[in-house]
Design an enzyme around this catalytic site. Structure first.
Site, PDB file in Angstrom:
ATOM      1  N   SER A 223      35.991  36.523  40.268  1.00 54.31           N
ATOM      2  CA  SER A 223      35.645  36.371  38.859  1.00 54.31           C
ATOM      3  C   SER A 223      34.715  35.179  38.645  1.00 54.31           C
ATOM      4  O   SER A 223      33.619  35.173  39.184  1.00 54.31           O
ATOM      5  CB  SER A 223      36.926  36.266  38.048  1.00 54.31           C
ATOM      6  OG  SER A 223      36.650  36.624  36.734  1.00 54.31           O
ATOM      7  N   HIS A 365      41.845  43.415  36.982  1.00 56.48           N
ATOM      8  CA  HIS A 365      41.090  42.238  37.406  1.00 56.48           C
ATOM      9  C   HIS A 365      41.945  41.296  38.258  1.00 56.48           C
ATOM     10  O   HIS A 365      42.845  40.643  37.745  1.00 56.48           O
ATOM     11  CB  HIS A 365      40.665  41.547  36.100  1.00 56.48           C
ATOM     12  CG  HIS A 365      39.725  40.419  36.257  1.00 56.48           C
ATOM     13  ND1 HIS A 365      38.426  40.585  36.670  1.00 56.48           N
ATOM     14  CD2 HIS A 365      39.884  39.086  36.034  1.00 56.48           C
ATOM     15  CE1 HIS A 365      37.823  39.410  36.675  1.00 56.48           C
ATOM     16  NE2 HIS A 365      38.695  38.488  36.312  1.00 56.48           N
TER      17      HIS A 365
END
Ligand code: GTR
Length: 384
Positions: A223, A365
């Site tokens: 990320s 995620h």
């Protein structure tokens, strides 16, 4: 919106992606300053690659200072006690670097496979999450050090906060306190660039370690850490494999898709991540002089890997995949294949045959064991 949905549908059923180019009006990664496509590897190396790097420095990530000289003599390497049958050794490293305003200290934990009969490849993880993910007594999926060692790879984890804490405090701490002069400029480096620069400092030291193969160094981040890994790999050609795990906006996702997190969203939410110039592009993605496929192109012909998670719409999995597709012309110009196919795999699938690897994992995620298995398989395929 209708056009975008129609386009996604087309992209899913056809391998040809010319529609994407027409629709998104991406900058040509091979265009020279006059907009003319170059045709030789030499023109890429001498002209287009340096210019592309400069555009990213000026408009997106900001300019980082030159590398300080690693102070090897002042640095320390302290082995940790591990059970004899653990299959690995662990070392706590404290690296020292002189800077214009005092000494920079970088702490990291290194795990190496044991026994190892020759120097091994190294995965450097840029840790943007809790520092205790480095705790070997608490095995976790984000940094599965023992499992990585079992596969024959060394791995180091370094926490981002020592380069720049992840908060907007006016660039007064971290490496900014050691390097920056006031007033800051519109292209001064910010937080993501500080983390990338920090990962390069880890390479300064570990690439000279006898047990590490300096030609097989991977930098990986998840990320926001993935954005930093990509910028590190783009600038630092010692990185042989750059891995973006779910990096999304201003990482491996195309900004011009305007899907999920946008340039305005990211700059408003995290105003300290990128340079001031980048804030000029709120809702003006078409005016950006670069898009993120050119960041992947800066890795060519080295190995690159982009991973998405199916339910991670905020990071725009399709935009991440297309980013790899559109970096392809540069890989081809340099005589190698980027992605092995232009067709996006279904969730659970991967593309490992080209110099750009890609997978999309079911789920949300995160950086998980499933992702690590893919990265290690890709590294096995290209390095062993
Ligand atoms: C989000 C941010 C993303 C991504 C993510 C993370 O909130 O919008 O760009 O970086 O954080 O780091 O997990």
């Amino acid at each position: 919106m209708g056009t975008r949905l129609a386009w996604i549908f087309c992209a899913m059923i056809t391998p040809a992606l010319t529609l994407a180019e027409d629709d998104l009006k991406l900058p040509d990664p091979l265009a020279d300053a006059q907009g003319k496509p170059i045709t030789t590897a030499e023109a890429w190396e001498k002209e287009v690659r340096p210019r592309t790097l400069e555009l990213f420095r000026e408009h997106v990530y900001g300019r980082s200072p030159a590398a300080p000289k690693w102070d090897k003599a002042a640095s320390t390497f302290t082995p940790l006690e591990l059970p004899a049958d653990s299959g690995m050794s662990a070392t706590d490293c404290v690296l020292k670097f002189p800077t214009p305003k005092g000494q920079l200290e970088v702490k990291l934990r290194l795990v190496e496979p044991k026994p190892a009969d020759k120097p091994v490849p190294l995965f450097i993880l840029i840790n943007n999450r809790a520092p205790d993910l480095a705790d070997l007594d608490k095995p976790n999926e984000f940094w599965p050090a023992a499992k990585i060692a079992k596969r024959g790879y060394a791995t180091a984890i370094v926490h981002v906060a020592q380069f720049d804490p992840d908060k907007n405090e006016g660039f007064k701490d971290g490496v900014h306190a050691l390097y920056d002069t006031q007033p800051r400029k519109p292209d001064s480096w910010a937080t993501i660039a500080a983390w990338s620069w920090g990962a390069s400092r880890v390479i300064d030291a570990l690439s000279t370690r006898p047990g590490i193969d300096p030609k097989k160094i991977a930098v990986i981040g998840h990320s926001r850490g993935g954005k930093a890994a990509l910028w590190c790999g783009a600038q630092d050609e010692r990185v042989a494999l750059t891995i973006s795990n779910d990096s999304g906006c201003t990482g491996a996702a195309l900004s011009r898709r305007i899907h999920g997190e946008t340039v305005a969203d990211i700059n408003k939410g995290f105003s300290h991540w990128f340079c001031e110039n980048y804030h000029r592009y709120y809702n003006k993605e078409q005016e950006l002089p670069v898009d993120q496929h050119q960041l992947i192109a800066l890795l060519a012909p080295r190995l690159a890997y982009v991973a998405s998670a199916k339910e991670d719409d905020w990071a725009d999995p399709l935009g991440e995949f297309l980013c790899c597709v559109h970096a392809g012309p540069v890989y081809r110009l340099l005589g190698v294949t980027g992605l092995e196919s232009d067709k996006m795999p279904e969730a659970g699938g991967h593309l490992h045959g080209g110099r750009i690897g890609y997978h999309i994992r079911p789920g949300t995620h995160n950086l998980t064991l499933v992702d690590w298995k893919e990265y290690l398989d890709f590294a096995d395929r290209h390095w062993k």
